[in-house]
Design a protein around this motif. Sequence first.
Motif, PDB file in Angstrom:
ATOM      1  N   LEU A  85       0.843  -1.193   0.000  1.00  0.00           N
ATOM      2  CA  LEU A  85       0.000   0.000   0.000  1.00  0.00           C
ATOM      3  C   LEU A  85       0.879   1.244   0.000  1.00  0.00           C
ATOM      4  O   LEU A  85       1.792   1.375   0.820  1.00  0.00           O
ATOM      5  CB  LEU A  85      -0.902   0.004   1.236  1.00  0.00           C
ATOM      6  N   TYR A  86       0.585   2.161  -0.931  1.00  0.00           N
ATOM      7  CA  TYR A  86       1.415   3.341  -1.150  1.00  0.00           C
ATOM      8  C   TYR A  86       0.561   4.604  -1.143  1.00  0.00           C
ATOM      9  O   TYR A  86      -0.660   4.540  -1.279  1.00  0.00           O
ATOM     10  CB  TYR A  86       2.150   3.215  -2.486  1.00  0.00           C
ATOM     11  N   PRO A  87       1.171   5.783  -1.007  1.00  0.00           N
ATOM     12  CA  PRO A  87       0.394   7.014  -1.145  1.00  0.00           C
ATOM     13  C   PRO A  87      -0.315   7.055  -2.498  1.00  0.00           C
ATOM     14  O   PRO A  87       0.226   6.639  -3.517  1.00  0.00           O
ATOM     15  CB  PRO A  87       1.465   8.113  -1.037  1.00  0.00           C
ATOM     16  N   GLY A  88      -1.522   7.554  -2.507  1.00  0.00           N
ATOM     17  CA  GLY A  88      -2.338   7.568  -3.714  1.00  0.00           C
ATOM     18  C   GLY A  88      -3.766   7.190  -3.364  1.00  0.00           C
ATOM     19  O   GLY A  88      -4.177   7.271  -2.205  1.00  0.00           O
ATOM     20  N   THR A  89      -4.515   6.749  -4.360  1.00  0.00           N
ATOM     21  CA  THR A  89      -5.917   6.399  -4.162  1.00  0.00           C
ATOM     22  C   THR A  89      -6.170   4.985  -4.648  1.00  0.00           C
ATOM     23  O   THR A  89      -5.869   4.656  -5.795  1.00  0.00           O
ATOM     24  CB  THR A  89      -6.833   7.391  -4.907  1.00  0.00           C
ATOM     25  N   TYR A  90      -6.722   4.162  -3.767  1.00  0.00           N
ATOM     26  CA  TYR A  90      -6.981   2.751  -4.066  1.00  0.00           C
ATOM     27  C   TYR A  90      -8.458   2.433  -3.855  1.00  0.00           C
ATOM     28  O   TYR A  90      -9.098   2.959  -2.950  1.00  0.00           O
ATOM     29  CB  TYR A  90      -6.163   1.845  -3.146  1.00  0.00           C
ATOM     30  N   LEU A  91      -8.963   1.532  -4.686  1.00  0.00           N
ATOM     31  CA  LEU A  91     -10.277   0.945  -4.453  1.00  0.00           C
ATOM     32  C   LEU A  91     -10.099  -0.336  -3.658  1.00  0.00           C
ATOM     33  O   LEU A  91      -9.146  -1.091  -3.883  1.00  0.00           O
ATOM     34  CB  LEU A  91     -10.964   0.617  -5.780  1.00  0.00           C
ATOM     35  N   PHE A  92     -11.008  -0.577  -2.730  1.00  0.00           N
ATOM     36  CA  PHE A  92     -11.039  -1.862  -2.026  1.00  0.00           C
ATOM     37  C   PHE A  92     -12.441  -2.432  -2.210  1.00  0.00           C
ATOM     38  O   PHE A  92     -13.403  -1.926  -1.622  1.00  0.00           O
ATOM     39  CB  PHE A  92     -10.711  -1.699  -0.544  1.00  0.00           C
TER      40      PHE A  92
END
Length: 384
Positions: A85-92
């Motif tokens: 997991l990194y900085p940014g925008t993720y969908l879960f």
Amino acid sequence: MDSRETKRTVPVPSVGADGEQPISKTTTPSIAEEMTENNPQEKSLEERLLEMRRMTDPAYLPTISMNELYQNVYQSRPPIIDGLLYPGTYLFAGAPKVGKSFLMAQLAYHVSMGLPLWGYPVHKGTVLYLALEDDHRRLQGRLYRMFGMDGTNDLLFAIYAKQLGLGLEEQLKKFVRQHPDTKLIIIDTLQKVREVGGDKYSYANDYEVVGKLKRLADDCGICLLLVHHTRKQQADDKFDMISGTNGLLGAADGAFLLQKEKRTDGNAILDVAGRDQQDQRIYLTKDKERLVWELERLETEPWVEPPDPVLEAVAALVTADSPTWGGTATALAAALQTDMKPNALAMRLNVRAGRLAAEYHIRYENSRSHAGRSITLTLEPPQA
């Protein structure tokens, strides 16, 4: 300090599987050969005026050459969870009642405590969890069952929030200002913060919704994790099962997909995909008493970038006994006893400065003044 002197640094490690995803760029030129170092070329007044006229042209298109890309040093940020997991925008995404909220609580808790998750190193920071489908009583019972008495003030919850475009962005930005060590914000669920009205299910709208949140995450240097549902229809590409159009995934930096063969199963598969990280499949088992997800196995071991002899040589030069070094690229090439030309050495450090910070905790600076251009290397304590 001369007003024309410029300095650019890489204060923090990069993100992404290669450790080098740029977040924001600077305009530091590379250090060229020794002659160029001692006699930096300045743009003439005529050249600067011509450039200003070009920029005011309505048809002006900003471009950057491949050589200029190599000459710049790009600022970047450390991961939240190494390799995951990194900085940014993720969908879960996952089906209803598959266990998404339990896994979100687990991620939030581990980041807020700095505890390793399934063997992945975790970087401690404040976490905000927008549990918009829960109430305080349900949160209390869930957290106590999962983690017992080991609470933390670095994990904060909200069960109400404004919608996107109607104040949510301002709420989140203010939270980050008040908690500057924030690393992760979870929005559970995305549907709860979407704007009312309009063409909600078009590709353009889906892309814009995630795009707005991505801009916020990038500006704040945090990770936004957006909980969302999957559709019932199966697909050849598992990520095509995310509810909505491909605009959601297209605008995001990555996605997690949690699936079970049957809702009553205690086992699940977590698929992970991202722009700058390795695709992964993680097999999980749910602890029946604590309801936390435990690692059963990884389908593929995380890829590890091979050692870089230049970075290893820099790490041998800059140590606790000698924590700083400064000089020209020519002097650095001599100190490292390398056959690389000074400009090639500087270019390599420009490109791999993030990895130098991430793996060896050495900050790389490339500065320019009337005296010429110089490199500064500083050993810093590792971040949490």
